[in-house]
Enzyme design. Structure first.
Site, PDB file in Angstrom:
ATOM      1  CG  ASP A   1       4.600   5.348 -10.264  1.00 12.95           C
ATOM      2  OD1 ASP A   1       5.826   5.328 -10.080  1.00 12.95           O
ATOM      3  OD2 ASP A   1       3.961   4.386 -10.702  1.00 12.95           O
TER       4      ASP A   1
ATOM      5  CB  VAL B   1       1.824  -0.479   0.568  1.00 16.22           C
ATOM      6  CG1 VAL B   1       2.768  -1.446   1.291  1.00 16.22           C
ATOM      7  CG2 VAL B   1       0.536  -1.186   0.173  1.00 16.22           C
TER       8      VAL B   1
ATOM      9  CB  SER C   1       5.391   4.505   1.020  1.00 16.13           C
ATOM     10  OG  SER C   1       5.678   5.759   0.441  1.00 16.13           O
ATOM     11  CE  LYS C   2       5.157   3.414  -7.083  1.00 21.62           C
ATOM     12  NZ  LYS C   2       6.377   4.096  -7.541  1.00 21.62           N
ATOM     13  N   GLY C   3       1.566   3.931  -3.594  1.00 20.46           N
ATOM     14  CA  GLY C   3       0.116   4.011  -3.523  1.00 20.46           C
ATOM     15  C   GLY C   3      -0.484   4.058  -4.899  1.00 20.46           C
TER      16      GLY C   3
END
Length: 433
Positions: A163, A77, A122-124
């Site tokens: 992460d 995202v 963002s992040k995933g």
């Protein structure tokens, strides 16, 4: 002193709220709305900033060691890129949800803006249980996931980082996959890499050291001496264990720690290094000698000077906020405190160092790594530490001055600062077409 600025409007919170909404994305939107209302952000622009710029969901087929093929679900995202390329971690967790990834992407936008770093958010992640997977399966999962989200990755588009349940090895696999498919060496396509592949000095300790600098500033405000201060840490992963160690080096007293299986408590103090070594052997801190067992919930309610929630989201909610007795809450995790709980803590006079400031040391050193890779340079550890300290203390001061100016609590101040910076960038760029 001039005219008194009006207070930031707070969300309307019912006196009785037995079923608090704990959806992380809706929480992120509430936090944004509070700042947007105060800043009088244009309704159209507000809609843009409440919604992620891009949401990608991918199927990740992986051949397991037993020869069977299993399809995992992955997400990437990108929330906003007005101030620079998107930046955000990759999380592997069996309970990962799209709303969680969307929330984390939003928080990264505000985090980089709070630190005044030229990034967006963002992040995933992938829904998987790494504890049940072999190294080979994790490598194949990582490489296939990278391939699936490749169209939106790149050093000027979106730069992943480690992460939850991912690390430098994960980033090495991602970098190699990206570079192989691009046909060129691209050290700058991810951060959090091993040193031998262009990683940065100090990256593993960055979040914890940034947290230390923020805590030191908060202690000045609350007139607390860090030497001898009592500290409780919920979550004894990389951030929790490292910040316990660096605080102990400053002569703070770690009185309680916990992990996913429970916690331990000793009012006279716990040695963080002994706790870390015990956890490496036993898989948990529970049962370590010289400390009594305590639940993670009871740890949050301990009377202490500094409480560090460093696990996952929604640790402090309306259900337990009134039981918090710490003088300072330093958010090592993302989203550990709900909006309802924020109001309770503010009424109790507890100083919260919000996540978008408190744990921003990680993304700051990721930015340093990216900048070094782009330049083909390597900065020494002393220079990196000095740069990190300068940026963390400067960002803390910006948030505190905003807090004083608008007579509000610290999270609202951080969001006003961050949303204001992103809004300014959006307005200057304009809407295309």
């Amino acid at each position: 002193m001039g005219t008194v600025a009006k207070a930031i409007p707070q969300p309307v919170i019912p006196k009785v709220a037995p079923r608090e909404d704990l959806n992380p994305f809706r929480i992120a939107q509430i936090q944004f709305d509070m700042a947007a209302e105060f800043l009088k952000v244009d309704p159209g622009l507000r809609q843009i900033l409440r919604t992620p710029k891009r949401v990608m969901e991918v199927s990740v087929p992986v051949k397991l060691d037993n020869g069977q093929v299993k399809v995992f679900v992955g997400y990437r995202v990108q929330h906003n890129t007005a101030r620079g390329p998107a930046k955000g971690g990759v999380r592997y967790h069996p309970n990962l949800t799209l709303d969680e990834v969307k929330a984390l992407a939003c928080w990264m936008t505000w985090k980089t803006a709070t630190m005044n770093i030229p990034y967006g958010g963002s992040k995933g992640g992938v829904i998987c249980d790494t504890k049940r997977m072999s190294r080979g399966e994790l490598e194949r999962l990582t490489r296939r996931f990278t391939y699936e989200i490749l169209p939106i990755l790149g050093p000027e588009r979106d730069i992943p980082a480690p992460d939850v349940a991912t690390d430098g090895q994960t980033m090495a696999w991602m970098m190699d996959t990206y570079s192989t498919l691009a046909g060129e060496a691209s050290l700058d396509c991810v951060t959090g890499k091993p040193l031998s592949l262009g990683g940065s000095e100090g990256r593993l300790d960055a979040t914890a050291r940034g947290l230390l600098f923020a805590i030191e500033e908060a202690c000045k405000i609350k007139k607390i001496s860090l030497r001898g201060a009592s500290v409780a840490v919920q979550g004894y992963g990389n951030v929790g264990s490292t910040v316990s160690r660096v605080l102990s080096e400053k002569k703070a007293r770690i009185v309680a720690i916990s992990d996913s299986r429970g916690g331990v408590h000793n009012p006279r103090g716990i040695d963080p290094l002994k706790a870390y070594r015990y956890k490496e052997r036993a898989g948990t801190v529970v049962g370590m000698p010289g400390a009594s067992r305590i639940s993670s919930e009871d740890l949050l309610a301990l009377k202490c000077d500094i409480l560090i929630p460093a696990a996952l989201e929604n640790a402090i909610t309306l259900h337990n906020a009134d039981q918090i007795k710490a003088k300072i809450v330093a958010e090592g995790a993302n989203g550990p405190t709900t909006p309802h709980a924020d109001e309770v803590l503010a009424r109790k006079g507890i100083f919260v160092i919000p996540d978008i400031l408190a744990n921003a040391g990680g993304v700051t050193v990721s930015y340093f790594e990216w900048a070094q890779n782009l330049q083909g340079a390597r900065w020494q550890d002393a220079e990196l530490s000095q740069r990190l300290e300068l940026m963390m203390r400067s960002a803390f001061n910006d948030v505190y001055m905003t807090m004083r100016k608008h007579r509000t609590h610290s999270r609202a101040a951080a969001y006003v600062l961050a949303v204001g910076r992103v809004t300014e960038a959006m307005l200057l760029r304009g809407l295309f077409p």
